[in-house]
Design a protein around this motif. Structure first.
Motif, PDB file in Angstrom:
ATOM      1  N   GLU A   1       0.832  -1.202   0.000  1.00 23.38           N
ATOM      2  CA  GLU A   1       0.000   0.000   0.000  1.00 23.38           C
ATOM      3  C   GLU A   1       0.867   1.253   0.000  1.00 23.38           C
ATOM      4  O   GLU A   1       0.537   2.256  -0.620  1.00 23.38           O
ATOM      5  N   ALA A   2       2.022   1.183   0.654  1.00 25.60           N
ATOM      6  CA  ALA A   2       2.930   2.324   0.715  1.00 25.60           C
ATOM      7  C   ALA A   2       3.532   2.642  -0.648  1.00 25.60           C
ATOM      8  O   ALA A   2       3.960   3.762  -0.890  1.00 25.60           O
ATOM      9  N   ASP A   3       3.570   1.667  -1.553  1.00 24.63           N
ATOM     10  CA  ASP A   3       4.130   1.875  -2.882  1.00 24.63           C
ATOM     11  C   ASP A   3       3.140   2.555  -3.833  1.00 24.63           C
ATOM     12  O   ASP A   3       3.521   2.973  -4.918  1.00 24.63           O
ATOM     13  N   ILE A   4       1.865   2.626  -3.459  1.00 24.21           N
ATOM     14  CA  ILE A   4       0.837   3.170  -4.340  1.00 24.21           C
ATOM     15  C   ILE A   4       0.508   4.597  -3.924  1.00 24.21           C
ATOM     16  O   ILE A   4       0.225   4.866  -2.760  1.00 24.21           O
ATOM     17  N   LYS A   5       0.570   5.511  -4.887  1.00 21.60           N
ATOM     18  CA  LYS A   5       0.164   6.894  -4.650  1.00 21.60           C
ATOM     19  C   LYS A   5      -1.170   7.111  -5.343  1.00 21.60           C
ATOM     20  O   LYS A   5      -1.295   6.888  -6.551  1.00 21.60           O
ATOM     21  N   LEU A   6      -2.154   7.537  -4.573  1.00 25.76           N
ATOM     22  CA  LEU A   6      -3.466   7.850  -5.117  1.00 25.76           C
ATOM     23  C   LEU A   6      -3.579   9.352  -5.266  1.00 25.76           C
ATOM     24  O   LEU A   6      -3.487  10.095  -4.285  1.00 25.76           O
ATOM     25  N   VAL A   7      -3.696   9.797  -6.502  1.00 26.52           N
ATOM     26  CA  VAL A   7      -3.910  11.206  -6.791  1.00 26.52           C
ATOM     27  C   VAL A   7      -5.133  11.327  -7.689  1.00 26.52           C
ATOM     28  O   VAL A   7      -5.534  10.348  -8.338  1.00 26.52           O
ATOM     29  N   VAL A   8      -5.736  12.495  -7.714  1.00 26.50           N
ATOM     30  CA  VAL A   8      -6.897  12.743  -8.568  1.00 26.50           C
ATOM     31  C   VAL A   8      -6.569  13.874  -9.522  1.00 26.50           C
ATOM     32  O   VAL A   8      -5.771  14.746  -9.217  1.00 26.50           O
ATOM     33  N   ALA A   9      -7.207  13.835 -10.685  1.00 30.45           N
ATOM     34  CA  ALA A   9      -6.996  14.880 -11.680  1.00 30.45           C
ATOM     35  C   ALA A   9      -8.335  15.271 -12.278  1.00 30.45           C
ATOM     36  O   ALA A   9      -9.291  14.498 -12.245  1.00 30.45           O
ATOM     37  N   CYS A  10      -8.367  16.485 -12.833  1.00 25.08           N
ATOM     38  CA  CYS A  10      -9.607  16.991 -13.393  1.00 25.08           C
ATOM     39  C   CYS A  10      -9.367  17.571 -14.784  1.00 25.08           C
ATOM     40  O   CYS A  10      -8.440  18.353 -14.985  1.00 25.08           O
ATOM     41  N   ALA A  11     -10.218  17.170 -15.701  1.00 27.40           N
ATOM     42  CA  ALA A  11     -10.247  17.789 -17.025  1.00 27.40           C
ATOM     43  C   ALA A  11     -11.353  18.830 -16.978  1.00 27.40           C
ATOM     44  O   ALA A  11     -12.535  18.504 -17.072  1.00 27.40           O
ATOM     45  N   LEU A  12     -10.966  20.073 -16.746  1.00 23.87           N
ATOM     46  CA  LEU A  12     -11.924  21.174 -16.793  1.00 23.87           C
ATOM     47  C   LEU A  12     -12.174  21.477 -18.258  1.00 23.87           C
ATOM     48  O   LEU A  12     -11.236  21.761 -19.005  1.00 23.87           O
ATOM     49  N   VAL A  13     -13.426  21.394 -18.678  1.00 22.07           N
ATOM     50  CA  VAL A  13     -13.777  21.572 -20.085  1.00 22.07           C
ATOM     51  C   VAL A  13     -14.595  22.849 -20.218  1.00 22.07           C
ATOM     52  O   VAL A  13     -15.643  23.001 -19.569  1.00 22.07           O
ATOM     53  N   ASP A  14     -14.127  23.773 -21.070  1.00 25.29           N
ATOM     54  CA  ASP A  14     -14.876  25.021 -21.263  1.00 25.29           C
ATOM     55  C   ASP A  14     -15.939  24.868 -22.341  1.00 25.29           C
ATOM     56  O   ASP A  14     -16.078  23.798 -22.955  1.00 25.29           O
ATOM     57  N   ILE A  15     -16.677  25.921 -22.588  1.00 29.54           N
ATOM     58  CA  ILE A  15     -17.802  25.890 -23.531  1.00 29.54           C
ATOM     59  C   ILE A  15     -17.363  25.576 -24.963  1.00 29.54           C
ATOM     60  O   ILE A  15     -18.149  25.087 -25.769  1.00 29.54           O
TER      61      ILE A  15
ATOM     62  N   GLY B   1     -15.051  23.336 -25.675  1.00 30.82           N
ATOM     63  CA  GLY B   1     -14.487  21.986 -25.716  1.00 30.82           C
ATOM     64  C   GLY B   1     -12.992  21.934 -25.485  1.00 30.82           C
ATOM     65  O   GLY B   1     -12.341  20.940 -25.797  1.00 30.82           O
ATOM     66  N   ARG B   2     -12.450  23.001 -24.916  1.00 32.52           N
ATOM     67  CA  ARG B   2     -11.024  23.015 -24.582  1.00 32.52           C
ATOM     68  C   ARG B   2     -10.835  22.558 -23.142  1.00 32.52           C
ATOM     69  O   ARG B   2     -11.707  22.762 -22.298  1.00 32.52           O
ATOM     70  N   VAL B   3      -9.674  21.967 -22.873  1.00 32.16           N
ATOM     71  CA  VAL B   3      -9.365  21.418 -21.557  1.00 32.16           C
ATOM     72  C   VAL B   3      -8.181  22.189 -20.976  1.00 32.16           C
ATOM     73  O   VAL B   3      -7.211  22.480 -21.680  1.00 32.16           O
ATOM     74  N   LEU B   4      -8.266  22.476 -19.674  1.00 27.62           N
ATOM     75  CA  LEU B   4      -7.189  23.206 -19.002  1.00 27.62           C
ATOM     76  C   LEU B   4      -6.047  22.263 -18.637  1.00 27.62           C
ATOM     77  O   LEU B   4      -6.273  21.200 -18.065  1.00 27.62           O
ATOM     78  N   VAL B   5      -4.831  22.671 -18.970  1.00 25.89           N
ATOM     79  CA  VAL B   5      -3.625  22.011 -18.486  1.00 25.89           C
ATOM     80  C   VAL B   5      -2.772  23.073 -17.803  1.00 25.89           C
ATOM     81  O   VAL B   5      -2.807  24.246 -18.179  1.00 25.89           O
ATOM     82  N   VAL B   6      -2.045  22.647 -16.781  1.00 25.28           N
ATOM     83  CA  VAL B   6      -1.194  23.568 -16.023  1.00 25.28           C
ATOM     84  C   VAL B   6       0.227  23.025 -16.002  1.00 25.28           C
ATOM     85  O   VAL B   6       0.449  21.827 -16.124  1.00 25.28           O
ATOM     86  N   LYS B   7       1.172  23.937 -15.841  1.00 31.15           N
ATOM     87  CA  LYS B   7       2.595  23.568 -15.844  1.00 31.15           C
ATOM     88  C   LYS B   7       3.102  23.450 -14.408  1.00 31.15           C
ATOM     89  O   LYS B   7       2.937  24.374 -13.604  1.00 31.15           O
ATOM     90  N   ARG B   8       3.725  22.301 -14.111  1.00 24.82           N
ATOM     91  CA  ARG B   8       4.236  22.047 -12.760  1.00 24.82           C
ATOM     92  C   ARG B   8       5.357  23.030 -12.411  1.00 24.82           C
ATOM     93  O   ARG B   8       6.227  23.312 -13.228  1.00 24.82           O
ATOM     94  N   PRO B   9       5.337  23.543 -11.169  1.00 23.87           N
ATOM     95  CA  PRO B   9       6.321  24.555 -10.766  1.00 23.87           C
ATOM     96  C   PRO B   9       7.705  23.970 -10.502  1.00 23.87           C
ATOM     97  O   PRO B   9       7.837  22.767 -10.227  1.00 23.87           O
ATOM     98  N   PRO B  10       8.730  24.818 -10.535  1.00 22.41           N
ATOM     99  CA  PRO B  10      10.088  24.379 -10.178  1.00 22.41           C
ATOM    100  C   PRO B  10      10.110  23.877  -8.741  1.00 22.41           C
ATOM    101  O   PRO B  10       9.334  24.314  -7.896  1.00 22.41           O
ATOM    102  N   GLY B  11      10.994  22.923  -8.481  1.00 20.11           N
ATOM    103  CA  GLY B  11      11.152  22.409  -7.129  1.00 20.11           C
ATOM    104  C   GLY B  11      10.251  21.228  -6.803  1.00 20.11           C
ATOM    105  O   GLY B  11      10.409  20.604  -5.766  1.00 20.11           O
ATOM    106  N   LYS B  12       9.303  20.922  -7.669  1.00 20.31           N
ATOM    107  CA  LYS B  12       8.422  19.765  -7.463  1.00 20.31           C
ATOM    108  C   LYS B  12       8.875  18.652  -8.397  1.00 20.31           C
ATOM    109  O   LYS B  12       9.480  18.905  -9.427  1.00 20.31           O
ATOM    110  N   PRO B  13       8.546  17.406  -8.031  1.00 14.96           N
ATOM    111  CA  PRO B  13       8.853  16.322  -8.972  1.00 14.96           C
ATOM    112  C   PRO B  13       8.182  16.599 -10.321  1.00 14.96           C
ATOM    113  O   PRO B  13       7.082  17.145 -10.375  1.00 14.96           O
ATOM    114  N   MET B  14       8.853  16.263 -11.381  1.00 13.67           N
ATOM    115  CA  MET B  14       8.358  16.457 -12.745  1.00 13.67           C
ATOM    116  C   MET B  14       8.103  17.933 -13.070  1.00 13.67           C
ATOM    117  O   MET B  14       7.206  18.277 -13.831  1.00 13.67           O
ATOM    118  N   ALA B  15       8.907  18.809 -12.486  1.00 15.02           N
ATOM    119  CA  ALA B  15       8.782  20.253 -12.718  1.00 15.02           C
ATOM    120  C   ALA B  15       8.847  20.555 -14.207  1.00 15.02           C
ATOM    121  O   ALA B  15       9.600  19.924 -14.948  1.00 15.02           O
TER     122      ALA B  15
END
Length: 143
Positions: free
Chosen positions: A11-25, A27-41
């Motif tokens: 169980e300690a090896d599994i990371k549960l995270v959630v994500a959201c596809a925000l869809v505008d009128i 039909g575009r989806v929001l993506v964001v860029k990970r900040p410096p200093g975080k994994p996968m920046a």
């Protein structure tokens, strides 16, 4: 064969995270860029984050969207679409992806360094975490 698949995980090896596809009128989806200093920046991702102990995935997503991009979402507006299951070197990621078409407030980047509204087919060439890439096809078929 992927050696991670043949190894038992805890169980300690599994990371549960959630994500959201925000869809505008449009039909575009929001993506964001990970900040410096975080994994996968510097990689582009769907907004969301870690599910804390005792939280349901929907609660975590509502909290994360408020913290990360200052919008208010209700559980009624979150529709589960698919999930990612991906093995990284030191953990296994399980990430439900929800779709949301209705929220309150304006997008304000509190953590990410940039954002884009894109049609799913426009996401193909983005640098994204490996777990996010297969989700694009699901979004393309849904939007």
């Amino acid at each position: 064969m992927n050696t991670f698949l043949s190894m038992p995980i805890t169980e300690a090896d599994i990371k549960l995270v959630v994500a959201c596809a925000l869809v505008d009128i449009d039909g575009r989806v929001l993506v964001v860029k990970r900040p410096p200093g975080k994994p996968m920046a510097g990689l582009w991702e769907f907004p969301g984050g870690k599910v804390e102990k005792g939280e349901r995935p929907e609660q975590a997503l509502i909290r994360e969207l408020k913290e990360e991009i200052s919008i208010d979402v209700t559980a009624n507006c979150l529709a589960p679409l698919t999930f990612a299951s991906h093995s990284y070197d030191d953990f296994h990621l399980l990430m439900p992806l929800y779709v949301c078409r209705k929220w309150d407030g304006q997008i304000v980047l509190n953590e990410a360094t940039d954002s884009k509204w894109l049609k799913p087919y426009e996401m193909r060439n983005l640098d994204m975490p490996e777990a996010d890439v297969p989700l694009i096809a699901m979004l393309r078929d849904m939007v």
